[in-house]
Design an enzyme around this catalytic site. Structure first.
Site, PDB file in Angstrom:
ATOM      1  N   THR A 159      -6.704  -0.803   6.836  1.00  0.00           N
ATOM      2  CA  THR A 159      -8.072  -1.287   7.016  1.00  0.00           C
ATOM      3  C   THR A 159      -8.347  -1.561   8.488  1.00  0.00           C
ATOM      4  OG1 THR A 159      -8.022  -2.309   4.832  1.00  0.00           O
ATOM      5  CG2 THR A 159      -9.724  -3.065   6.356  1.00  0.00           C
ATOM      6  N   ARG A 175       1.118 -13.951   1.456  1.00  0.00           N
ATOM      7  CA  ARG A 175       0.350 -13.831   2.688  1.00  0.00           C
ATOM      8  C   ARG A 175      -0.934 -14.662   2.643  1.00  0.00           C
ATOM      9  NH1 ARG A 175      -0.063  -7.416   3.103  1.00  0.00           N
ATOM     10  NH2 ARG A 175      -0.436  -7.773   0.879  1.00  0.00           N
ATOM     11  N   VAL A 188       0.826  -1.214   0.000  1.00  0.00           N
ATOM     12  CA  VAL A 188       0.000   0.000   0.000  1.00  0.00           C
ATOM     13  C   VAL A 188       0.855   1.257   0.000  1.00  0.00           C
ATOM     14  CG1 VAL A 188      -1.749   1.314   1.260  1.00  0.00           C
ATOM     15  CG2 VAL A 188      -1.895  -1.186   1.164  1.00  0.00           C
ATOM     16  N   CYS A 206      -6.432  -9.191   2.406  1.00  0.00           N
ATOM     17  CA  CYS A 206      -7.686  -8.420   2.443  1.00  0.00           C
ATOM     18  C   CYS A 206      -8.917  -9.300   2.607  1.00  0.00           C
ATOM     19  CB  CYS A 206      -7.805  -7.571   1.176  1.00  0.00           C
ATOM     20  SG  CYS A 206      -6.573  -6.254   1.065  1.00  0.00           S
ATOM     21  N   ASP A 239       9.859   3.055   6.640  1.00  0.00           N
ATOM     22  CA  ASP A 239       9.526   1.703   7.059  1.00  0.00           C
ATOM     23  C   ASP A 239      10.497   1.273   8.145  1.00  0.00           C
ATOM     24  OD1 ASP A 239       7.760  -0.705   5.391  1.00  0.00           O
ATOM     25  OD2 ASP A 239       9.136  -1.334   6.979  1.00  0.00           O
ATOM     26  N   ARG A 260      14.154  -3.754   4.030  1.00  0.00           N
ATOM     27  CA  ARG A 260      13.219  -3.354   2.972  1.00  0.00           C
ATOM     28  C   ARG A 260      13.660  -2.028   2.352  1.00  0.00           C
ATOM     29  NH1 ARG A 260       9.497  -4.224  -1.001  1.00  0.00           N
ATOM     30  NH2 ARG A 260       7.704  -2.841  -0.898  1.00  0.00           N
ATOM     31  N   THR A 294      -2.733  -4.419   9.012  1.00  0.00           N
ATOM     32  CA  THR A 294      -3.676  -4.695  10.096  1.00  0.00           C
ATOM     33  C   THR A 294      -4.179  -6.131   9.924  1.00  0.00           C
ATOM     34  OG1 THR A 294      -5.342  -3.568   8.720  1.00  0.00           O
ATOM     35  CG2 THR A 294      -4.453  -2.351  10.594  1.00  0.00           C
TER      36      THR A 294
END
Length: 399
Positions: free
Chosen positions: A128, A335, A24, A267, A43, A48, A93
C-alpha cells in the site's frame, strides 16, 4: 525476451518471485505455487523462512499440512531471485513515530529487484502506497538500478493487496483483484497473471487510480468507525446502550452497520496517513480524514475514563481483565494493538490488569509488549471487578 513475448509466457508457466512472506506475500506465494512450476517466496528474515520451511507460520494463517506440501521454494538468499520472469513486491509500508510514510522496506525491495531483473521482466507492487508513489518513486529507482527502461525493457504494475488476517471467507482466490499497469502491455500481462489464481479481476485505468482506491477502502472504514466511537462516547455518558441503538437503527433498509472499537493493525490505522501526506504535499487539506484518525487514536482514553468511572475511586487493588491482545478478534497480529497502552494507563493508577488471548503465543506477547499471558491459563470473570473487550468497547461488571 521482449515484453511483447511475456504475454504468451504468462499464459504458460512464468517463473515468479514473491518478495516478502508476511500476511500478504505468503498467501500469494501459496496460491501461485498451486498452479505454477517454479515459484520462489523470498524474505530477508531468515528466521521466518526457516520456520515456514518447518511448517510453522507464526501468524497462524496456515498450518503445517499446507506449508510442508508446497511445490514452491522458500528462500532468504537473494541469489535465488535471479532469472525470474515476474517479481511481486509485498513488503510492509508502515508509518514512523511521526505518522509519516516509511518507505524504507519498499525501497530496499525495489533496489533488490532492480539488481536482479532482466529484459522482459514484469514487476508488480502490492504494498500500500500513496497515489503517485509507484510512478514517481519506485519506477525511477528500478530504472536506475537495473539500467532498463519501462515499456521497452520491462513491464510494471500495481495490484493492491486485500488480505484480511483471520478471514477464511475473503481469500485471494475468492476476492476481486484490482490490477493496474504503467501501459496497456503491462495491464494485459498482469491481468492474465492474476487470473491464474483469482476468480475476477478489476482493471484500473491507471496505477494512480488503483493506489487511491486501496487507500479509500481503508479510509472509509476508519471514518465510519470514528463516527461510531464518537457516538459510543456520547451514549455511554447518557447511559444508553450503543448495542441496543445499533440494533434498532439497523432495521432501516439503508443503514450501514459499523461498530465502535479500538483501531489497530497495519491497514486502517496506517493507510490514511499515506493520503494525508500526499495531500499535504499538494496543499490539500483533508479535515475529515485527519479527524477520524484523531478520534480513533484517542478513543482509548475514553475507554480508560469509562473503566475508571465504573471502578470508582480508589482504584488500587481492583482487578480488570482485558480479553484480547491482538489488534482484532481471531488473529495473532499484534501490529498497532492499543491494548498494551490501555493496560499501562490502568496500571498507573493502581489497577491490577491481566490480559487474556488464547491465540497469541506467550513468546510473542512477552517480546512485543512485555505482557505475561501465562499468568492466566483459564479465564474466570468472577475473579475480576471488570472484564473489558477492546474489540467492541464493551465492559462487564461483577459485584
Amino acid at each position: 525476451m521482449r515484453t511483447e513475448e511475456l504475454m504468451l509466457k504468462t499464459k504458460c508457466s512464468p517463473k515468479i518471485a514473491v518478495i516478502g512472506c508476511g500476511y500478504v506475500g505468503l498467501p500469494l506465494f501459496i496460491e501461485f505455487s498451486k498452479v505454477l512450476d517454479d515459484v520462489v517466496g523470498f524474505d530477508v528474515d531468515q528466521g521466518r523462512i526457516t520456520a515456514l520451511r518447518g511448517g510453522v507460520d507464526c501468524n497462524g494463517e496456515f498450518g503445517d499440512k499446507i506449508l510442508l506440501n508446497l511445490t514452491g521454494r522458500l528462500e532468504s538468499d537473494a541469489s535465488e531471485l535471479m532469472d525470474r520472469d515476474v517479481y511481486i513486491i509485498t513488503v510492509p509500508t508502515p508509518v514512523n513515530e511521526n505518522n509519516k510514510p516509511d518507505l524504507s522496506c519498499l525501497l530496499s525491495a525495489t533496489r533488490l529487484v532492480g539488481e536482479v531483473m532482466k529484459t522482459g521482466t514484469c514487476v508488480v507492487y502490492e504494498s500500500t502506497v500513496y497515489p503517485g508513489c509507484i510512478r514517481e518513486v519506485c519506477l525511477p529507482l528500478l530504472e536506475q538500478v537495473s539500467g532498463l527502461k519501462v515499456g521497452s525493457d520491462f513491464l510494471l504494475g500495481f495490484s493492491p493487496e486485500r488480505i484480511n488476517p483471520g478471514d477464511k471467507q475473503h481469500t485471494i482466490s475468492t476476492i476481486v483483484k484490482v490490477v493496474s499497469g504503467i501501459d496497456e502491455k503491462s495491464l494485459v500481462n498482469i491481468s492474465n497473471l492474476y487470473k491464474l489464481i483469482v476468480r475476477d479481476v478489476c482493471l484500473s485505468s491507471s496505477i494512480e487510480v488503483a493506489e487511491a482506491a486501496k487507500l479509500l477502502e481503508n479510509i472509509q472504514r476508519d471514518v465510519n468507525i470514528a463516527l461510531m466511537n464518537e457516538i459510543w462516547s456520547c451514549l455511554t455518558r447518557l447511559d444508553i446502550s450503543t448495542d441496543e441503538v445499533l440494533r434498532v437503527a439497523s432495521t432501516k433498509w439503508n443503514f450501514i452497520k459499523f461498530h465502535p472499537g479500538l483501531v489497530g493493525g497495519h491497514c486502517i490505522a496506517v493507510d490514511p496517513y499515506y493520503l494525508i501526506e500526499k495531500a499535504q504535499e499538494k496543499g490539500i487539506v483533508l479535515p475529515l480524514v485527519k479527524q477520524a484518525r484523531v478520534t480513533n487514536e484517542s478513543i482509548i482514553f475514553s475507554l480508560y475514563r469509562r473503566i475508571l468511572q465504573i471502578l470508582q475511586f480508589p482504584y488500587e487493588g481492583k482487578r480488570v481483565l482485558i480479553k484480547g491482545l491482538s489488534f482484532k478478534p481471531n488473529v495473532t497480529d499484534l501490529r498497532n494493538s492499543k491494548v498494551p497502552a490501555l493496560k499501562i494507563l490502568l496500571e498507573e493508577v493502581g489497577v491490577l490488569v491481566d490480559v487474556y488471548d488464547p491465540l497469541v503465543s506467550r513468546e510473542q506477547a512477552k517480546e512485543a509488549f512485555n505482557i505475561d499471558l501465562s499468568r492466566i491459563e483459564e479465564v474466570s470473570s468472577v475473579d475480576y471487578n471488570l472484564v473489558v473487550s477492546p474489540y467492541d468497547l464493551s465492559i462487564t461488571t461483577n459485584p
